[in-house]
Structures are given as C-alpha cells and as structure tokens.
Write a protein that holds these residues in place. Structure first.
Motif, PDB file in Angstrom:
ATOM      1  N   SER A 324       0.908  -2.708 -14.517  1.00 18.32           N
ATOM      2  CA  SER A 324       1.300  -1.999 -15.742  1.00 18.32           C
ATOM      3  C   SER A 324       1.268  -0.485 -15.568  1.00 18.32           C
ATOM      4  O   SER A 324       1.721   0.251 -16.443  1.00 18.32           O
ATOM      5  CB  SER A 324       0.375  -2.399 -16.897  1.00 18.32           C
ATOM      6  OG  SER A 324      -0.970  -2.085 -16.589  1.00 18.32           O
ATOM      7  N   CYS A 325       0.754  -0.022 -14.411  1.00 18.24           N
ATOM      8  CA  CYS A 325       0.669   1.416 -14.149  1.00 18.24           C
ATOM      9  C   CYS A 325       1.890   1.921 -13.375  1.00 18.24           C
ATOM     10  O   CYS A 325       2.558   2.867 -13.803  1.00 18.24           O
ATOM     11  CB  CYS A 325      -0.614   1.728 -13.383  1.00 18.24           C
ATOM     12  SG  CYS A 325      -0.884   3.489 -13.048  1.00 18.24           S
ATOM     13  N   CYS A 326       2.203   1.257 -12.241  1.00 18.27           N
ATOM     14  CA  CYS A 326       3.317   1.735 -11.398  1.00 18.27           C
ATOM     15  C   CYS A 326       4.529   0.809 -11.418  1.00 18.27           C
ATOM     16  O   CYS A 326       5.608   1.181 -10.967  1.00 18.27           O
ATOM     17  CB  CYS A 326       2.841   1.926  -9.953  1.00 18.27           C
ATOM     18  SG  CYS A 326       2.379   0.379  -9.121  1.00 18.27           S
ATOM     19  N   GLY A 327       4.362  -0.425 -11.910  1.00 20.57           N
ATOM     20  CA  GLY A 327       5.489  -1.360 -11.999  1.00 20.57           C
ATOM     21  C   GLY A 327       5.698  -2.216 -10.777  1.00 20.57           C
ATOM     22  O   GLY A 327       6.640  -3.015 -10.719  1.00 20.57           O
ATOM     23  N   GLN A 328       4.839  -2.078  -9.769  1.00 18.55           N
ATOM     24  CA  GLN A 328       4.974  -2.873  -8.553  1.00 18.55           C
ATOM     25  C   GLN A 328       4.639  -4.333  -8.839  1.00 18.55           C
ATOM     26  O   GLN A 328       3.686  -4.628  -9.565  1.00 18.55           O
ATOM     27  CB  GLN A 328       4.044  -2.327  -7.466  1.00 18.55           C
ATOM     28  CG  GLN A 328       4.142  -3.058  -6.127  1.00 18.55           C
ATOM     29  CD  GLN A 328       3.181  -2.497  -5.091  1.00 18.55           C
ATOM     30  OE1 GLN A 328       2.606  -1.427  -5.280  1.00 18.55           O
ATOM     31  NE2 GLN A 328       2.996  -3.216  -3.992  1.00 18.55           N
ATOM     32  N   VAL A 329       5.403  -5.269  -8.248  1.00 18.40           N
ATOM     33  CA  VAL A 329       5.201  -6.698  -8.461  1.00 18.40           C
ATOM     34  C   VAL A 329       4.573  -7.318  -7.217  1.00 18.40           C
ATOM     35  O   VAL A 329       5.114  -7.187  -6.118  1.00 18.40           O
ATOM     36  CB  VAL A 329       6.524  -7.422  -8.794  1.00 18.40           C
ATOM     37  CG1 VAL A 329       6.287  -8.917  -9.035  1.00 18.40           C
ATOM     38  CG2 VAL A 329       7.185  -6.793 -10.011  1.00 18.40           C
ATOM     39  N   LYS A 330       3.436  -7.987  -7.397  1.00 19.26           N
ATOM     40  CA  LYS A 330       2.761  -8.641  -6.281  1.00 19.26           C
ATOM     41  C   LYS A 330       3.503  -9.914  -5.882  1.00 19.26           C
ATOM     42  O   LYS A 330       4.077 -10.604  -6.719  1.00 19.26           O
ATOM     43  CB  LYS A 330       1.325  -8.999  -6.670  1.00 19.26           C
ATOM     44  CG  LYS A 330       0.358  -7.826  -6.645  1.00 19.26           C
ATOM     45  CD  LYS A 330      -1.071  -8.350  -6.760  1.00 19.26           C
ATOM     46  CE  LYS A 330      -2.068  -7.223  -6.563  1.00 19.26           C
ATOM     47  NZ  LYS A 330      -3.457  -7.737  -6.505  1.00 19.26           N
ATOM     48  N   GLU A 331       3.471 -10.220  -4.584  1.00 22.33           N
ATOM     49  CA  GLU A 331       4.124 -11.442  -4.113  1.00 22.33           C
ATOM     50  C   GLU A 331       3.356 -12.687  -4.539  1.00 22.33           C
ATOM     51  O   GLU A 331       3.949 -13.710  -4.869  1.00 22.33           O
ATOM     52  CB  GLU A 331       4.248 -11.401  -2.582  1.00 22.33           C
ATOM     53  CG  GLU A 331       5.252 -10.364  -2.075  1.00 22.33           C
ATOM     54  CD  GLU A 331       5.427 -10.437  -0.577  1.00 22.33           C
ATOM     55  OE1 GLU A 331       4.854 -11.351   0.053  1.00 22.33           O
ATOM     56  OE2 GLU A 331       6.141  -9.582  -0.024  1.00 22.33           O
ATOM     57  N   ILE A 339      -9.439 -10.088 -11.819  1.00 24.09           N
ATOM     58  CA  ILE A 339      -9.272  -8.633 -11.838  1.00 24.09           C
ATOM     59  C   ILE A 339      -8.002  -8.287 -11.084  1.00 24.09           C
ATOM     60  O   ILE A 339      -7.820  -8.691  -9.932  1.00 24.09           O
ATOM     61  CB  ILE A 339     -10.488  -7.914 -11.208  1.00 24.09           C
ATOM     62  CG1 ILE A 339     -11.790  -8.267 -11.938  1.00 24.09           C
ATOM     63  CG2 ILE A 339     -10.270  -6.402 -11.226  1.00 24.09           C
ATOM     64  CD1 ILE A 339     -11.829  -7.845 -13.388  1.00 24.09           C
ATOM     65  N   PHE A 340      -7.118  -7.526 -11.724  1.00 22.09           N
ATOM     66  CA  PHE A 340      -5.865  -7.115 -11.093  1.00 22.09           C
ATOM     67  C   PHE A 340      -6.089  -5.797 -10.348  1.00 22.09           C
ATOM     68  O   PHE A 340      -6.547  -4.813 -10.929  1.00 22.09           O
ATOM     69  CB  PHE A 340      -4.764  -6.937 -12.151  1.00 22.09           C
ATOM     70  CG  PHE A 340      -3.422  -6.576 -11.589  1.00 22.09           C
ATOM     71  CD1 PHE A 340      -2.534  -7.546 -11.189  1.00 22.09           C
ATOM     72  CD2 PHE A 340      -3.066  -5.237 -11.435  1.00 22.09           C
ATOM     73  CE1 PHE A 340      -1.294  -7.206 -10.651  1.00 22.09           C
ATOM     74  CE2 PHE A 340      -1.835  -4.897 -10.913  1.00 22.09           C
ATOM     75  CZ  PHE A 340      -0.955  -5.882 -10.516  1.00 22.09           C
ATOM     76  N   ARG A 341      -5.757  -5.810  -9.057  1.00 19.13           N
ATOM     77  CA  ARG A 341      -5.880  -4.612  -8.215  1.00 19.13           C
ATOM     78  C   ARG A 341      -4.539  -4.300  -7.579  1.00 19.13           C
ATOM     79  O   ARG A 341      -3.927  -5.171  -6.963  1.00 19.13           O
ATOM     80  CB  ARG A 341      -6.939  -4.801  -7.126  1.00 19.13           C
ATOM     81  CG  ARG A 341      -8.371  -4.884  -7.663  1.00 19.13           C
ATOM     82  CD  ARG A 341      -9.383  -5.060  -6.543  1.00 19.13           C
ATOM     83  NE  ARG A 341     -10.747  -4.968  -7.037  1.00 19.13           N
ATOM     84  CZ  ARG A 341     -11.431  -5.991  -7.538  1.00 19.13           C
ATOM     85  NH1 ARG A 341     -10.856  -7.181  -7.615  1.00 19.13           N
ATOM     86  NH2 ARG A 341     -12.679  -5.813  -7.974  1.00 19.13           N
ATOM     87  N   CYS A 342      -4.101  -3.062  -7.734  1.00 20.72           N
ATOM     88  CA  CYS A 342      -2.796  -2.649  -7.199  1.00 20.72           C
ATOM     89  C   CYS A 342      -2.994  -1.620  -6.079  1.00 20.72           C
ATOM     90  O   CYS A 342      -4.021  -0.922  -6.030  1.00 20.72           O
ATOM     91  CB  CYS A 342      -1.947  -2.050  -8.322  1.00 20.72           C
ATOM     92  SG  CYS A 342      -0.266  -1.588  -7.801  1.00 20.72           S
ATOM     93  N   ASP A 343      -1.997  -1.512  -5.203  1.00 23.83           N
ATOM     94  CA  ASP A 343      -2.061  -0.550  -4.091  1.00 23.83           C
ATOM     95  C   ASP A 343      -2.088   0.890  -4.586  1.00 23.83           C
ATOM     96  O   ASP A 343      -2.534   1.792  -3.875  1.00 23.83           O
ATOM     97  CB  ASP A 343      -0.853  -0.746  -3.157  1.00 23.83           C
ATOM     98  CG  ASP A 343      -0.877  -2.114  -2.490  1.00 23.83           C
ATOM     99  OD1 ASP A 343      -1.985  -2.697  -2.383  1.00 23.83           O
ATOM    100  OD2 ASP A 343       0.195  -2.595  -2.074  1.00 23.83           O
TER     101      ASP A 343
END
Length: 367
Positions: A324-331, A339-343
């Motif tokens: 929800s911060c950068c819009g990147q979609v995890k595979e 807990i959701f963790r993004c790069d």
C-alpha cells in the motif's frame, strides 16, 4: 416503491397452535404433491418437448376435492405454495440453485399469507391473521403509517417459538449522498474484518465460545433413546443453545453494520466466495461462525436506505500481495505470514495493508 419486513414474536393459544401445525403440514403436503406430479409429467413427456409445454401444471385447488381436510387451513397459504415451487424451478433453470427437493417434517416450518380485504391488521398488541383470527404479538417497534402491509410469513423455530414477518410496501425516493467518507474492509478470520483505518471488528466468535457446552449437550443427546421424553427434552436444550448462538451473532452483525452505515458514505469490500474458501482452506467452522455473507447483506440494505453505496471489488484483486506504500506486488505470500514486509521498507499488519488497497481500488472504481 420499496419493501421492508418487520419481524415480531407471536404468542398463540393452544387452539391456534394446533391450527398452525395443521397449516404447516398442509403446506408441506401440497408442495410435495405438486413437485411429485411435475416430476412424473416430465418423465412422461421428456422426449416430446412440445407436448410437455402444453401440459397444465397442478394447482392447490385440485387437491381439495380428494383431500377435504385441506379446506380447514388458509387457502392463501396453499396458493403461495405454487408460487414458491415455480420460483424454485426458475432458480434451478437459471443455475442459481439445485433441483427442488421434497420438504421434510424436520425442515423449517413456515407459510406465507397475503392481505385480501383487510384480513390482516394490527391492533392493541394483537394481529389478525386468516383462520387464526386475533393472535397475541410482541410488537417491540411501530410500523410507520405510510407503510402498507402486503403479506405475512408465520414461522416456528426448533425451540417451539412462533414469529411473524410482516412484509410492507412504501414509497421511497432515496437521495444519493455525495461520497466523502470511504472505508475499505478486509475479511479477517480473527475478528470478522479489519478496516482501512486500522480498526478491528473484534467479533467474539460466539460459536467457538459455546463449543464445549454444545458438545456436552450433544453427547448427552446421543445417549438418549430417540423419541423418548428425555430425548425430546435434551433435543430442546441443544436447539436452544444453537438458537442463542445464532441470535448473538445476528445481534452483533446488525450493530456493527449499523455503525459502518452511519459513519461512512461508501464501504468497499471484496466479493469473496466464502463456501469455496471454507472447503479449500478447511476453515469451515470459522467461516460459518463469522457469517460474512449475512454481514454484507445487512450492510448493503442499511447503506441503500440512506442513499449510500457498497462497492464490491473482484475477488482476484491482489489486495494482500500489494504494497500500500509503493504499489509493488509480491509473487507469493503464504497464509501464515501475518506481517506484510516490502522491499521498500514498509512493514504493516497484513490485513490492514489489504484493507488500504481495497479502499483505493474502490475509489478507482467509484471515479
């Protein structure tokens, strides 16, 4: 014109209870006879579609000559049986339901009657019903004067309680409100939902709370001789336990949906397949306990009454996998990862992150 139903508790006398039991039985009998004849007619003319179309389907009046005791009950209740069966066939051919089944004595006991020449009316804690005359009613709220009564459905629960659902019709001109306050809801197995503001519904999971007591009562029932007095008493205890759980759940969902409908102009949810989810993930008890479908139904009509909106987004929308911060979609994202963790460095609760994405997708569809 719009419809609205009001449900009240009935307190019939012993004679009225006997007549209600007769009506429930007659309605079930006529439904099964009509369904049986339709099946026989289809088997006879299934190879000749033109001849099948010309056949006249049976009506409840046909059976009154052979079975004179059908005249003792409300004729409008029997007439509605034909409409119910016709609707069941329409749902089957449209793919919305399975082929109609024969009604059992163990099934829900109810019948519907219509208003004709003032045969149904409310007066001083009593309701006038065809054949039953005046029945005592617990009317806990008033029906607005501009509402016109169209029909009544009388039902009996497994615990022996009687209810009447009064269907009314009224003129409604809803004013569509300007959408300002919007919220997204993500279904959560632990607490019903999490909204885009980070708040949880904190559903108490009433079924899970009563599971031990319910199992104890059911074990006792299994040891009773079926049909005995002790068996009937214990069956009533189990039924009361189930009824209490259902009432607790319904009360919570009504209150929570009312809060949301009052606070927000638009609510965005996912169009989930709860039956498929319960079967694929083996969450049958949890999914049934939360009653997400009932909750969304309550929420939808409460919003519509106020001229507000409920938006359902596609169930395949990757709300949980999208940052929800950068819009990147995890595979990939396993169900155990809460807990959701993004790069990009964004870390948040999985359900809250999904609720934010659901809200944004709803705003996009709204625009």
């Amino acid at each position: 014109m719009a419809n609205k139903a009001y449900k009240f508790r009935l307190y019939p006398t012993q004679e009225q209870e006997q007549l209600l039991a007769k009506t429930f039985g007659c309605v079930r009998f006529v439904y099964n006879k009509m369904l049986e004849e339709r099946i026989q007619m289809y088997e006879k003319f299934k190879d000749d579609k033109e001849a099948l179309k010309k056949q006249k389907f049976p009506t409840p009046a046909k059976y009154k000559k052979e079975f004179a005791w059908l005249k003792e009950v409300d004729s409008l209740a029997l007439a509605n049986v034909q409409l119910n069966l016709q609707k069941a066939y329409q749902n089957f051919f449209s793919g919305r339901a399975k082929f109609p089944k024969f009604k059992s004595r163990k099934a829900k006991q109810s019948y519907t009657t219509n208003v004709v020449n003032g045969n149904i009316m409310l007066l001083d804690g009593y309701i006038k019903l065809p054949k039953l005359k005046w029945v005592k009613i617990k009317q806990h709220r008033e029906i607005p004067s501009h509402h016109t009564i169209k029909s009544c459905t009388i039902s009996k629960t497994k615990t022996g309680k009687y209810y009447v659902s009064i269907l009314t019709e009224y003129e409604r001109q809803p004013v569509q409100k300007e959408v300002q306050a919007v919220v997204g809801l993500d279904f959560s197995m632990n607490g019903l939902f999490v909204d885009s503001e980070g708040k949880r519904a904190n559903y108490p999971r009433f079924y899970r709370q009563s599971l031990e007591k319910l199992a104890k009562e059911q074990r006792i029932l299994s040891r009773r001789k079926k049909g005995s007095n002790r068996w009937h008493k214990q069956r009533l205890k189990v039924a009361k336990r189930h009824e209490k759980i259902a009432n607790q759940r319904k009360d919570f969902l009504h209150k929570k949906s009312y809060e949301l409908a009052k606070q927000y102009d638009c609510v965005v949810i996912e169009d989930l397949n709860m039956k498929g989810m319960s079967q694929a993930l083996h969450f049958g008890k949890s999914v049934a306990d939360h009653a997400w479908g009932m909750f969304t139904t309550f929420l939808q009509y409460k919003l519509e009454e106020q001229g507000k909106k409920l938006i359902k987004i596609d169930k395949w929308f990757p709300s949980s996998k999208t940052c929800s911060c950068c819009g990147q979609v995890k595979e990939s994202l396993s169900l155990s990862e809460r807990i959701f963790r993004c790069d990009c460095g964004f870390v948040a609760d999985r359900d809250w992150n999904a609720a934010i994405n659901i809200k944004r997708e709803g705003l996009r569809l709204l625009a």
